[in-house]
Scaffold this active site. Structure first.
Site, mmCIF file in Angstrom:
data_model
loop_
_atom_site.group_PDB
_atom_site.id
_atom_site.type_symbol
_atom_site.label_atom_id
_atom_site.label_comp_id
_atom_site.label_asym_id
_atom_site.label_seq_id
_atom_site.Cartn_x
_atom_site.Cartn_y
_atom_site.Cartn_z
ATOM 1 N N TYR A 56 34.052 -9.215 13.014
ATOM 2 C CA TYR A 56 33.668 -10.423 13.738
ATOM 3 C C TYR A 56 32.150 -10.497 13.890
ATOM 4 O O TYR A 56 31.538 -9.693 14.587
ATOM 5 C CB TYR A 56 34.331 -10.476 15.106
ATOM 6 C CG TYR A 56 35.842 -10.425 15.078
ATOM 7 C CD1 TYR A 56 36.558 -10.768 13.943
ATOM 8 C CD2 TYR A 56 36.557 -10.027 16.203
ATOM 9 C CE1 TYR A 56 37.940 -10.720 13.926
ATOM 10 C CE2 TYR A 56 37.936 -9.983 16.199
ATOM 11 C CZ TYR A 56 38.625 -10.320 15.057
ATOM 12 O OH TYR A 56 39.992 -10.259 15.050
ATOM 13 N N SER A 201 46.120 -15.734 17.856
ATOM 14 C CA SER A 201 46.244 -17.188 17.620
ATOM 15 C C SER A 201 47.550 -17.743 18.191
ATOM 16 O O SER A 201 48.253 -18.518 17.535
ATOM 17 C CB SER A 201 46.149 -17.508 16.125
ATOM 18 O OG SER A 201 44.886 -17.136 15.610
ATOM 19 N N ARG A 205 45.603 -21.760 16.637
ATOM 20 C CA ARG A 205 44.195 -22.001 16.274
ATOM 21 C C ARG A 205 43.660 -23.289 16.899
ATOM 22 O O ARG A 205 42.921 -24.053 16.278
ATOM 23 C CB ARG A 205 44.026 -21.995 14.757
ATOM 24 C CG ARG A 205 44.466 -20.660 14.132
ATOM 25 C CD ARG A 205 44.142 -20.549 12.677
ATOM 26 N NE ARG A 205 44.648 -19.286 12.119
ATOM 27 C CZ ARG A 205 43.993 -18.126 12.154
ATOM 28 N NH1 ARG A 205 42.807 -18.048 12.726
ATOM 29 N NH2 ARG A 205 44.529 -17.033 11.621
#
Length: 333
Positions: A56, A201, A205
């Protein structure tokens, strides 16, 4: 709904925080000040499970989490991931033992900690037997650098192979009303083995929120632009299903995000959700699910409205699906 659930040796609230979108994947990242406020508010509101990864922001998210939460280390369960990192500006899957050992040392430095509570293999490297990758991770446990091991986006068969090498505490798979892949094997296997199924998620999303993504407003860098469910062929139909769910949630007096999260958490006492958000208000709304008492018939109706048979489009394109070890289900990919 039980609000405390187990992940290896740790007890955590059933809703944690996925930190990815504070640095990665969903368009322009928030400012450092905004990200810090969100993380500190999460601590104040009782979140204990914080999930990050070397991938990330190519290390930036671990640095952020480490800097902001270092002073609260004894209050949180810190999870990160190895096996998929940024190399020369590109995402690379690499599960070789030497890479895992190096990535762990880099993560410890960025996270400003002596030990990572739950360390996941982010993706199965198809060139490296999972036994070798997990064996290297087990060495990290023996060395006191990691407390518990996890996997991400793998099948039930791979989970069992890994668990035979070293006990697996957590399995992260995408799981929501519109992504049902865990129901093809990992949901049951995780429960049988005493593994927490950590659903990332869980709000599809951003689709199952009060403000679904506006595709015209998404930056070119937003990963949803490359996901079939968001393209012009499929997104309008998916938004229509979302509208039906929103009406159901309104009739039940709970709001769509709470309905979507409550559905995920109802799938088993071993399921934990880690929604991500950049909004303090949305964070608090997500956490309010822990106090929600959603009738079973409402959850059942939600599951009939949106599932692997009614969603339009696979969750990833074919190139990305080929990298992922999870079971596929119907047309949902």
């Amino acid at each position: 709904m039980p609000t405390a659930r187990r992940i290896g040796p740790f007890e955590v609230p059933a809703v944690g925080l996925g930190c990815m979108n504070l640095s990665h994947a969903y368009g322009v990242a928030p400012t450092p000040e905004e990200a810090e406020r969100l993380l500190l508010t999460a601590v104040e509101e009782g979140v204990t499970l914080f999930d990050t990864a070397a991938l990330y922001g190519f290390g930036a998210n671990e640095e952020l989490v480490g800097r902001v939460l270092a002073g609260h280390r004894d209050r949180i369960v810190l999870a990160s991931k190895c096996g998929m990192t940024g190399v020369d500006g590109r995402r690379v899957i690499d599960g070789r033992p030497e890479t895992i050992r190096r990535t762990a040392d880099e993560a410890l430095a960025r996270l400003r900690t002596d030990v990572i509570d739950v360390y996941h293999l982010h993706r199965l490297d198809r060139k490296v037997p999972v036994e070798e990758s997990v064996g290297a991770m087990a060495e990290l446990v023996a060395a006191g650098k990691v407390r518990a091991l996890g996997l991400s986006e793998v099948s039930a068969a791979t989970l069992r192979r890994a668990h035979a090498v070293h006990p697996i505490a957590a399995l992260q798979n995408e799981y929501s009303l519109w992504s049902r892949n865990p129901e093809e094997g990992t949901l049951a296997a995780a429960r049988e083995l005493g593994v927490a199924l950590v659903a990332f998620s869980p709000l599809a999303r951003g689709v199952l929120t009060d403000a679904p993504p506006d595709l015209d407003a998404l930056p070119a860098s937003d990963i949803r632009r490359g996901m079939p469910r968001f393209d012009a062929r499929h997104y309008p139909a998916n938004l229509a299903r979302r509208s039906e769910l929103a009406r159901l949630a309104e009739q039940a007096g709970i709001g769509l995000p709470r309905l979507a999260l409550a559905w995920v958490l109802s799938r088993g006492p071993h399921v934990i959700a880690i929604p991500g958000t950049r909004s303090v208000a949305h964070l608090r709304e997500n956490l309010s699910t822990l106090d929600a008492d959603v009738p079973g018939e409402v959850l059942d109706t939600a599951g009939r409205l949106l599932n692997s048979a009614t969603v339009h489009g696979p969750r990833y394109n074919e190139a990305t699906l080929a990298e992922i070890d999870t079971e596929r289900c119907g047309r949902a990919g």
